[in-house]
Design a protein around this motif. Sequence first.
Motif, short mmCIF file in Angstrom:
data_model
loop_
_atom_site.label_atom_id
_atom_site.label_comp_id
_atom_site.label_asym_id
_atom_site.label_seq_id
_atom_site.Cartn_x
_atom_site.Cartn_y
_atom_site.Cartn_z
N VAL A 169 0.85 -1.20 0.00
CA VAL A 169 0.00 0.00 0.00
C VAL A 169 0.88 1.25 0.00
N ALA A 170 1.92 1.22 0.83
CA ALA A 170 2.81 2.39 0.95
C ALA A 170 3.48 2.70 -0.38
N ASP A 171 3.94 1.66 -1.09
CA ASP A 171 4.61 1.89 -2.38
C ASP A 171 3.67 2.57 -3.38
N GLY A 217 -7.53 11.70 24.13
CA GLY A 217 -6.67 10.52 24.04
C GLY A 217 -5.28 10.91 23.57
N VAL A 218 -5.23 11.70 22.53
CA VAL A 218 -3.96 12.28 22.05
C VAL A 218 -4.25 13.74 21.73
N VAL A 219 -3.35 14.62 22.18
CA VAL A 219 -3.57 16.06 21.95
C VAL A 219 -3.24 16.42 20.50
N ALA A 220 -3.65 17.61 20.11
CA ALA A 220 -3.47 18.06 18.72
C ALA A 220 -2.01 18.01 18.31
N HIS A 221 -1.75 17.41 17.15
CA HIS A 221 -0.37 17.30 16.66
C HIS A 221 -0.39 16.93 15.18
N THR A 222 0.75 17.12 14.53
CA THR A 222 0.98 16.50 13.22
C THR A 222 1.97 15.36 13.45
N ASP A 223 1.96 14.37 12.58
CA ASP A 223 2.88 13.23 12.74
C ASP A 223 4.25 13.59 12.18
N LEU A 224 5.31 13.18 12.89
CA LEU A 224 6.65 13.50 12.38
C LEU A 224 7.10 12.53 11.29
N SER A 225 6.26 11.57 10.95
CA SER A 225 6.57 10.57 9.93
C SER A 225 6.50 11.17 8.52
N ALA A 226 6.77 10.30 7.53
CA ALA A 226 6.50 10.66 6.13
C ALA A 226 5.01 10.45 5.86
N ILE A 227 4.58 9.22 6.07
CA ILE A 227 3.17 8.85 5.93
C ILE A 227 2.79 8.05 7.17
N THR A 228 1.54 8.16 7.60
CA THR A 228 0.99 7.27 8.62
C THR A 228 -0.18 6.52 8.00
N ILE A 229 -0.16 5.19 8.13
CA ILE A 229 -1.23 4.34 7.61
C ILE A 229 -1.92 3.73 8.82
N LEU A 230 -3.19 4.09 9.03
CA LEU A 230 -3.84 3.76 10.30
C LEU A 230 -5.09 2.92 10.11
N ILE A 258 -5.11 7.53 5.95
CA ILE A 258 -3.75 7.93 5.55
C ILE A 258 -3.51 9.37 6.00
N HIS A 259 -2.49 9.55 6.83
CA HIS A 259 -2.08 10.90 7.25
C HIS A 259 -0.85 11.32 6.47
N VAL A 260 -0.88 12.52 5.92
CA VAL A 260 0.36 13.12 5.42
C VAL A 260 1.15 13.58 6.65
N GLY A 261 2.41 13.14 6.74
CA GLY A 261 3.25 13.51 7.88
C GLY A 261 4.17 14.67 7.55
N ASP A 262 4.90 15.11 8.56
CA ASP A 262 5.78 16.28 8.41
C ASP A 262 6.79 16.12 7.28
N GLN A 263 7.34 14.90 7.11
CA GLN A 263 8.44 14.73 6.14
C GLN A 263 7.96 14.90 4.69
N ILE A 264 6.73 14.47 4.42
CA ILE A 264 6.18 14.68 3.06
C ILE A 264 5.86 16.16 2.85
N GLU A 265 5.38 16.82 3.90
CA GLU A 265 5.15 18.26 3.78
C GLU A 265 6.46 18.97 3.45
N PHE A 293 3.78 4.14 11.29
CA PHE A 293 4.48 5.36 10.90
C PHE A 293 5.63 4.99 9.97
N LEU A 294 5.65 5.58 8.78
CA LEU A 294 6.73 5.34 7.83
C LEU A 294 7.74 6.47 8.02
N GLU A 295 8.93 6.11 8.50
CA GLU A 295 9.91 7.12 8.86
C GLU A 295 11.21 6.93 8.09
N PRO A 296 11.87 8.04 7.72
CA PRO A 296 13.20 7.92 7.11
C PRO A 296 14.18 7.32 8.13
N PRO A 297 15.28 6.73 7.66
CA PRO A 297 16.33 6.30 8.59
C PRO A 297 16.84 7.50 9.40
#
Length: 335
Positions: A169-171, A217-230, A258-265, A293-297
């Motif tokens: 899915v991620a690809d 449950g979780v406070v307001a935030h953006t994900d630091l990932s590239a993409i989040t698949i939930l 699907i969340h757009v994360g910080d790294q894609i932004e 969470f899909l994260e860069p190395p």
Amino acid sequence: MECERVQAIASLSLTTNSIPLEFIRPEKEQPAITTFCGPVPEIPTIDLSDPDEENRVRSIANASKEWGIFQVVNHGIPDELIGKLQKVGKDFFELPQEEKEVYAKPPDSKSMEGYGTKLQKDSEGKKAWVDHLFHRIWPPSSINYKFWPENPPSYREVNEEYAKHVRAVADKLFSDFSKGLGLEGHVMKEAMGGEEISYLMKINYYPPCPRPDLALGVVAHTDLSAITILVPNEVPGLQVLKDDHWINAKYIPNALIIHVGDQIEIASNGKYKAVMHRTTVDKDKARMSWPVFLEPPEEFVVGPLPQLVDQHNPPKYKAKKFKDYSYCKLNKLPQ
């Protein structure tokens, strides 16, 4: 134990019909006051099997620019597998406390991995109504099985099977994200670390809460990932900030969120927006979610793609190693 688990606090709170003071959010964050009650637009839903590639790419690009979040259906992950993923996660959180503590995040660990409660600094000392389990599911070289529950016995098999499907899915998503910016399909994945991208599974467990009007449950935030698949369960709770309103995400059985994360932004130089979101809790039922969470190395440098930068569009973000970005974000330091 790093602190008392929310699951234990919840059991006590249900008998008193109140919650400890540190879980009561300031008025400007309380769901009862801040959730938008008027007619709301729905988060876009996209058919990932749409044979009209141009239409699919355009839909994903528009959703990523306007919302930073979308749901996908016909994504190729079998419904039965999603059901198994949910069951083994739920079974883990229903184990006796001492069994869960075997997988606790070590107190001195710099990694996210393990069973835990507190995640981020909160300047006002407030707490979120959630416990979690983190562990990597890909690439194989990064997996630490000591954080994978041995009970229920099928936990490992189910998560390994899910990892295979979620990567497919991620690809597809990475390719469509690239094409939506007028780039070749391989560009965005490579800009995030290519085959070295890390897949970090998190299970969120939000116990029933006697005062869901006051807690988050979780406070307001953006994900630091590239993409989040939930994958969510059927108990609603995900809220998205759209046009300054907190709106509820509709539950679609077996869809992926699907969340757009910080790294894609950052890589898109702000064309795609990381979604600001939060989670509410339920009075009677446990809410659960399974984000990957899909994260860069850690050492990988992410910055605006050179193809998207010119004299009319200067870079809006600094290029930096992912580990440095994460450190600043989790410690609430300027980037």
